[in-house]
Design a protein around this motif. Sequence first.
Motif, PDB file in Angstrom:
ATOM      1  N   GLN A   5       7.960  -1.576  -2.003  1.00  0.00           N
ATOM      2  CA  GLN A   5       8.490  -0.265  -2.376  1.00  0.00           C
ATOM      3  C   GLN A   5       9.517  -0.423  -3.491  1.00  0.00           C
ATOM      4  OE1 GLN A   5       7.965   3.120  -0.610  1.00  0.00           O
ATOM      5  NE2 GLN A   5       8.478   3.329  -2.765  1.00  0.00           N
ATOM      6  N   LEU A   6       9.390   0.393  -4.507  1.00  0.00           N
ATOM      7  CA  LEU A   6      10.411   0.398  -5.551  1.00  0.00           C
ATOM      8  C   LEU A   6      11.629   1.170  -5.060  1.00  0.00           C
ATOM      9  CD1 LEU A   6       8.337   1.154  -8.785  1.00  0.00           C
ATOM     10  CD2 LEU A   6       8.996  -1.067  -7.859  1.00  0.00           C
ATOM     11  N   SER A   7      12.780   0.819  -5.568  1.00  0.00           N
ATOM     12  CA  SER A   7      14.005   1.535  -5.216  1.00  0.00           C
ATOM     13  C   SER A   7      14.105   2.820  -6.027  1.00  0.00           C
ATOM     14  CB  SER A   7      15.223   0.654  -5.488  1.00  0.00           C
ATOM     15  OG  SER A   7      15.303   0.337  -6.871  1.00  0.00           O
ATOM     16  N   PHE A   8      14.872   3.776  -5.499  1.00  0.00           N
ATOM     17  CA  PHE A   8      15.094   5.005  -6.254  1.00  0.00           C
ATOM     18  C   PHE A   8      16.079   4.684  -7.379  1.00  0.00           C
ATOM     19  CE2 PHE A   8      16.651   9.144  -7.404  1.00  0.00           C
ATOM     20  CZ  PHE A   8      15.549   9.970  -7.219  1.00  0.00           C
ATOM     21  N   PRO A   9      15.704   4.903  -8.647  1.00  0.00           N
ATOM     22  CA  PRO A   9      16.546   4.451  -9.746  1.00  0.00           C
ATOM     23  C   PRO A   9      17.657   5.431 -10.109  1.00  0.00           C
ATOM     24  CG  PRO A   9      14.569   5.449 -10.626  1.00  0.00           C
ATOM     25  CD  PRO A   9      14.443   5.511  -9.116  1.00  0.00           C
ATOM     26  N   GLU A  10      18.791   4.879 -10.460  1.00  0.00           N
ATOM     27  CA  GLU A  10      19.861   5.688 -11.030  1.00  0.00           C
ATOM     28  C   GLU A  10      19.485   6.131 -12.445  1.00  0.00           C
ATOM     29  OE1 GLU A  10      24.576   5.056 -12.293  1.00  0.00           O
ATOM     30  OE2 GLU A  10      23.521   3.539 -11.137  1.00  0.00           O
ATOM     31  N   ALA A  11      18.695   5.273 -13.116  1.00  0.00           N
ATOM     32  CA  ALA A  11      18.268   5.560 -14.485  1.00  0.00           C
ATOM     33  C   ALA A  11      16.883   4.979 -14.717  1.00  0.00           C
ATOM     34  CB  ALA A  11      19.262   4.971 -15.487  1.00  0.00           C
ATOM     35  N   LEU A 223       8.340   7.147  -7.151  1.00  0.00           N
ATOM     36  CA  LEU A 223       9.661   7.445  -6.573  1.00  0.00           C
ATOM     37  C   LEU A 223       9.591   7.450  -5.057  1.00  0.00           C
ATOM     38  CD1 LEU A 223      10.786  10.360  -8.915  1.00  0.00           C
ATOM     39  CD2 LEU A 223      11.714   8.035  -8.887  1.00  0.00           C
ATOM     40  N   PRO A 224      10.465   6.713  -4.368  1.00  0.00           N
ATOM     41  CA  PRO A 224      10.463   6.730  -2.906  1.00  0.00           C
ATOM     42  C   PRO A 224      10.659   8.151  -2.390  1.00  0.00           C
ATOM     43  CG  PRO A 224      11.866   4.975  -3.724  1.00  0.00           C
ATOM     44  CD  PRO A 224      11.495   5.819  -4.910  1.00  0.00           C
ATOM     45  N   LYS A 225       9.943   8.515  -1.347  1.00  0.00           N
ATOM     46  CA  LYS A 225      10.022   9.877  -0.826  1.00  0.00           C
ATOM     47  C   LYS A 225      11.412  10.202  -0.326  1.00  0.00           C
ATOM     48  CE  LYS A 225       5.663  10.707  -1.461  1.00  0.00           C
ATOM     49  NZ  LYS A 225       5.374  10.311  -2.825  1.00  0.00           N
ATOM     50  N   GLN A 226      12.103   9.172   0.200  1.00  0.00           N
ATOM     51  CA  GLN A 226      13.441   9.438   0.721  1.00  0.00           C
ATOM     52  C   GLN A 226      14.461   9.637  -0.391  1.00  0.00           C
ATOM     53  OE1 GLN A 226      11.723   6.641   1.042  1.00  0.00           O
ATOM     54  NE2 GLN A 226      13.000   4.795   1.063  1.00  0.00           N
ATOM     55  N   GLY A 227      14.058   9.313  -1.672  1.00  0.00           N
ATOM     56  CA  GLY A 227      14.985   9.522  -2.781  1.00  0.00           C
ATOM     57  C   GLY A 227      15.212  10.965  -3.049  1.00  0.00           C
TER      58      GLY A 227
END
Length: 227
Positions: A5-11, A223-227
């Motif tokens: 899983q990719l992390s939710f990015p700040e940028a 994008l992770p759903k939890q983001g």
Amino acid sequence: MADRQLSFPEAVIFDMDGTLFQTETLLTVVHDRLFQQLREEGLYTKETPPVEALLSCLGMLLKDIWFRVIPDGTPEVHQRADELMLELELEEIAASRGNLYPYVPETLKALKDKGIKLFVASNGLQDYVEAIALHRTIDKLFDGLYTAGGRSTATKVELVRILLEEHGIKSAWMVGDRSSDVEAGKGNGLEVIGCGYAAFGKPDELEGSDVIITDFRELLDLLPKQG
């Protein structure tokens, strides 16, 4: 797609050519005009090299491109090619030549609406990158446009490092179509998304990417759903 899983990015940091901008739709015309002008000025006497030679160099620093495209050219010829490239690109961009890839504006806006900061990090010239963003009306979506020409950086790794430091970015995705983008992302501890839809580049160009996409809209699916 990556297994993890990719992390939710700040940028999200984007390359320009071959990632946001379909460069061949501009350079086919610019390339022919450039070599015609060099011939008229007596600086080049051979046949025009195939445009594929120029397209294969995208992602490289401009000073290195001419050593590949005009290997026997003098420093004077390379300098004039530099000047003409920018001049003709700006003319054609202003005349609406050159296209963004499909779904770029709406996808960028959707990312922005999720609170993600957007940047460009390009090995190109500052005026060129700014002209594309302005004339294709995506300039307001970006928090910064960073270029090797504008920052006098020797590598994209260094350019991205400067961007991250100046904006205090701790987590980001690097999105691009060339090995220099993969290196820039991995060299700064970022997750890398390779763009496999460009019409140029080597088969192993994106080796090391966490994910390879074939449609720009896939960024939203990552994008992770939890983001």
